[in-house]
Write a protein that holds these residues in place. Sequence first.
Motif, PDB file in Angstrom:
ATOM      1  N   GLY A  93       0.789  -1.228   0.000  1.00 24.16           N
ATOM      2  CA  GLY A  93       0.000   0.000   0.000  1.00 24.16           C
ATOM      3  C   GLY A  93       0.812   1.264   0.000  1.00 24.16           C
ATOM      4  N   SER A  94       2.114   1.158   0.252  1.00 19.67           N
ATOM      5  CA  SER A  94       2.954   2.355   0.287  1.00 19.67           C
ATOM      6  C   SER A  94       3.411   2.804  -1.101  1.00 19.67           C
ATOM      7  CB  SER A  94       4.185   2.095   1.165  1.00 19.67           C
ATOM      8  OG  SER A  94       5.003   1.072   0.596  1.00 19.67           O
ATOM      9  N   ARG A  95       3.055   2.063  -2.146  1.00 14.34           N
ATOM     10  CA  ARG A  95       3.478   2.431  -3.502  1.00 14.34           C
ATOM     11  C   ARG A  95       2.617   3.586  -4.028  1.00 14.34           C
ATOM     12  NH1 ARG A  95       2.144  -0.970  -6.980  1.00 14.34           N
ATOM     13  NH2 ARG A  95       0.766  -2.261  -5.694  1.00 14.34           N
ATOM     14  N   ALA A 100      -2.380   6.443  -6.736  1.00 17.58           N
ATOM     15  CA  ALA A 100      -2.865   7.136  -7.930  1.00 17.58           C
ATOM     16  C   ALA A 100      -4.036   6.401  -8.554  1.00 17.58           C
ATOM     17  CB  ALA A 100      -1.727   7.283  -8.933  1.00 17.58           C
ATOM     18  N   ALA A 101      -3.965   5.065  -8.562  1.00 24.54           N
ATOM     19  CA  ALA A 101      -5.060   4.295  -9.138  1.00 24.54           C
ATOM     20  C   ALA A 101      -6.332   4.445  -8.321  1.00 24.54           C
ATOM     21  CB  ALA A 101      -4.649   2.823  -9.220  1.00 24.54           C
ATOM     22  N   VAL A 102      -6.200   4.422  -6.988  1.00 26.44           N
ATOM     23  CA  VAL A 102      -7.371   4.579  -6.128  1.00 26.44           C
ATOM     24  C   VAL A 102      -7.961   5.977  -6.276  1.00 26.44           C
ATOM     25  CG1 VAL A 102      -8.132   4.679  -3.721  1.00 26.44           C
ATOM     26  CG2 VAL A 102      -6.631   2.834  -4.480  1.00 26.44           C
ATOM     27  N   ALA A 103      -7.112   6.989  -6.308  1.00 27.37           N
ATOM     28  CA  ALA A 103      -7.599   8.362  -6.435  1.00 27.37           C
ATOM     29  C   ALA A 103      -8.303   8.585  -7.760  1.00 27.37           C
ATOM     30  CB  ALA A 103      -6.427   9.333  -6.290  1.00 27.37           C
ATOM     31  N   ALA A 104      -7.803   7.983  -8.826  1.00 28.62           N
ATOM     32  CA  ALA A 104      -8.439   8.135 -10.132  1.00 28.62           C
ATOM     33  C   ALA A 104      -9.833   7.530 -10.143  1.00 28.62           C
ATOM     34  CB  ALA A 104      -7.576   7.474 -11.205  1.00 28.62           C
ATOM     35  N   GLU A 105     -10.044   6.476  -9.359  1.00 26.21           N
ATOM     36  CA  GLU A 105     -11.371   5.860  -9.287  1.00 26.21           C
ATOM     37  C   GLU A 105     -12.319   6.653  -8.395  1.00 26.21           C
ATOM     38  OE1 GLU A 105     -10.752   1.935  -7.894  1.00 26.21           O
ATOM     39  OE2 GLU A 105      -9.765   1.227  -9.731  1.00 26.21           O
ATOM     40  N   GLN A 106     -11.782   7.319  -7.388  1.00 30.83           N
ATOM     41  CA  GLN A 106     -12.634   8.016  -6.423  1.00 30.83           C
ATOM     42  C   GLN A 106     -12.987   9.435  -6.863  1.00 30.83           C
ATOM     43  OE1 GLN A 106     -10.594   7.895  -2.672  1.00 30.83           O
ATOM     44  NE2 GLN A 106     -11.135   5.755  -2.264  1.00 30.83           N
ATOM     45  N   ALA A 107     -12.082  10.097  -7.566  1.00 32.57           N
ATOM     46  CA  ALA A 107     -12.308  11.509  -7.895  1.00 32.57           C
ATOM     47  C   ALA A 107     -13.347  11.651  -8.998  1.00 32.57           C
ATOM     48  CB  ALA A 107     -10.993  12.158  -8.338  1.00 32.57           C
ATOM     49  N   THR A 108     -14.289  12.508  -8.785  1.00 33.09           N
ATOM     50  CA  THR A 108     -15.319  12.751  -9.788  1.00 33.09           C
ATOM     51  C   THR A 108     -14.702  13.443 -11.000  1.00 33.09           C
ATOM     52  OG1 THR A 108     -16.964  13.029  -8.051  1.00 33.09           O
ATOM     53  CG2 THR A 108     -17.534  13.874 -10.233  1.00 33.09           C
ATOM     54  N   ALA A 110     -12.241  12.409 -12.661  1.00 37.06           N
ATOM     55  CA  ALA A 110     -10.815  12.141 -12.793  1.00 37.06           C
ATOM     56  C   ALA A 110     -10.541  10.735 -13.291  1.00 37.06           C
ATOM     57  CB  ALA A 110     -10.110  12.329 -11.449  1.00 37.06           C
ATOM     58  N   THR A 111     -11.597   9.960 -13.511  1.00 36.39           N
ATOM     59  CA  THR A 111     -11.402   8.588 -13.947  1.00 36.39           C
ATOM     60  C   THR A 111     -10.676   8.557 -15.283  1.00 36.39           C
ATOM     61  OG1 THR A 111     -13.428   7.935 -12.825  1.00 36.39           O
ATOM     62  CG2 THR A 111     -12.576   6.432 -14.501  1.00 36.39           C
ATOM     63  N   GLY A 112      -9.655   7.772 -15.348  1.00 34.15           N
ATOM     64  CA  GLY A 112      -8.873   7.663 -16.567  1.00 34.15           C
ATOM     65  C   GLY A 112      -7.778   8.693 -16.676  1.00 34.15           C
ATOM     66  N   GLN A 113      -7.751   9.672 -15.802  1.00 38.81           N
ATOM     67  CA  GLN A 113      -6.700  10.672 -15.864  1.00 38.81           C
ATOM     68  C   GLN A 113      -5.401  10.096 -15.312  1.00 38.81           C
ATOM     69  OE1 GLN A 113      -7.657  14.392 -14.094  1.00 38.81           O
ATOM     70  NE2 GLN A 113      -9.641  14.586 -15.097  1.00 38.81           N
ATOM     71  N   THR A 114      -4.329  10.593 -15.797  1.00 40.58           N
ATOM     72  CA  THR A 114      -3.012  10.186 -15.325  1.00 40.58           C
ATOM     73  C   THR A 114      -2.183  11.423 -15.038  1.00 40.58           C
ATOM     74  OG1 THR A 114      -2.152  10.088 -17.589  1.00 40.58           O
ATOM     75  CG2 THR A 114      -3.035   8.042 -16.661  1.00 40.58           C
ATOM     76  N   GLY A 115      -1.080  11.217 -14.389  1.00 42.74           N
ATOM     77  CA  GLY A 115      -0.183  12.332 -14.124  1.00 42.74           C
ATOM     78  C   GLY A 115      -0.544  13.134 -12.909  1.00 42.74           C
ATOM     79  N   GLY A 116      -1.408  12.582 -12.022  1.00 44.49           N
ATOM     80  CA  GLY A 116      -1.728  13.282 -10.790  1.00 44.49           C
ATOM     81  C   GLY A 116      -0.500  13.371  -9.900  1.00 44.49           C
ATOM     82  N   LEU A 117      -0.428  14.445  -9.157  1.00 43.21           N
ATOM     83  CA  LEU A 117       0.699  14.639  -8.249  1.00 43.21           C
ATOM     84  C   LEU A 117       0.405  13.904  -6.950  1.00 43.21           C
ATOM     85  CD1 LEU A 117       3.405  15.999  -7.677  1.00 43.21           C
ATOM     86  CD2 LEU A 117       2.127  17.988  -6.826  1.00 43.21           C
ATOM     87  N   VAL A 118       1.235  12.930  -6.629  1.00 40.43           N
ATOM     88  CA  VAL A 118       1.018  12.088  -5.453  1.00 40.43           C
ATOM     89  C   VAL A 118       1.929  12.573  -4.334  1.00 40.43           C
ATOM     90  CG1 VAL A 118       1.071   9.757  -4.525  1.00 40.43           C
ATOM     91  CG2 VAL A 118       0.435  10.132  -6.914  1.00 40.43           C
ATOM     92  N   ALA A 119       1.321  12.967  -3.235  1.00 39.64           N
ATOM     93  CA  ALA A 119       2.073  13.367  -2.041  1.00 39.64           C
ATOM     94  C   ALA A 119       1.839  12.315  -0.963  1.00 39.64           C
ATOM     95  CB  ALA A 119       1.629  14.737  -1.560  1.00 39.64           C
ATOM     96  N   ALA A 120       2.891  11.681  -0.523  1.00 43.70           N
ATOM     97  CA  ALA A 120       2.774  10.596   0.450  1.00 43.70           C
ATOM     98  C   ALA A 120       3.033  11.097   1.863  1.00 43.70           C
ATOM     99  CB  ALA A 120       3.757   9.481   0.115  1.00 43.70           C
TER     100      ALA A 120
END
Length: 209
Positions: A93-95, A100-108, A110-120
Amino acid sequence: MTAARALWTWVAVCAAGAGLVLLASGRDWFTVTYGARAVPVAAADVAPALGPAAWASLAAIVAVLATRGVWRRIVGGVMAVCGAGAVAAAWAGSRPAAAAAVAAEQATGATGQTGGLVAAVPAWPVVAVVGGVVLLAGGVVAAVRGGGWPGMSDRYERSGGAGRAARGTGERALWDAIDRGADPTVDPETPDGPEAPGGPDGPGTPRPS
């Protein structure tokens, strides 16, 4: 260290390990940003096995206290498996790609979008891994050495055995007294009969001249 102290030290350490895993499982591990939109990603989304592993470990701690022998060793093995599962889940889960995959599914939108900035938030996966390692080690210790630890019922068994032994001794003393012809219901410090009026020097007792 006595066996009882070793047991309760083990309980405290394993409870702390399960608490760490449970704490990390309820926190946000990532924040994925799509332009002006930030999508938090919780540990339950990227490492859903952490919560069940922590609760199962807490149940295993109680089971170790309630069992003995081979069953305690089996419970220790189950706890070791839970700890290993927590470590594996935290590692996977730390990857950032999983977040990014989970956020793309949850964001209205944003599905199918790539290149989101991931801050851990790197602290929480580390906390989960540490807790999982503690549980893994605790399970191994319980499986290897738990057979020599006391159980919760030992104290009651000892007190019950002492009570039965005391009752048995009292009954034997009673029958021995009857065999000797003595009356066991009479207090040995009580005189056999009423004392004459006036005491030992009363009017019915002749005085020496």
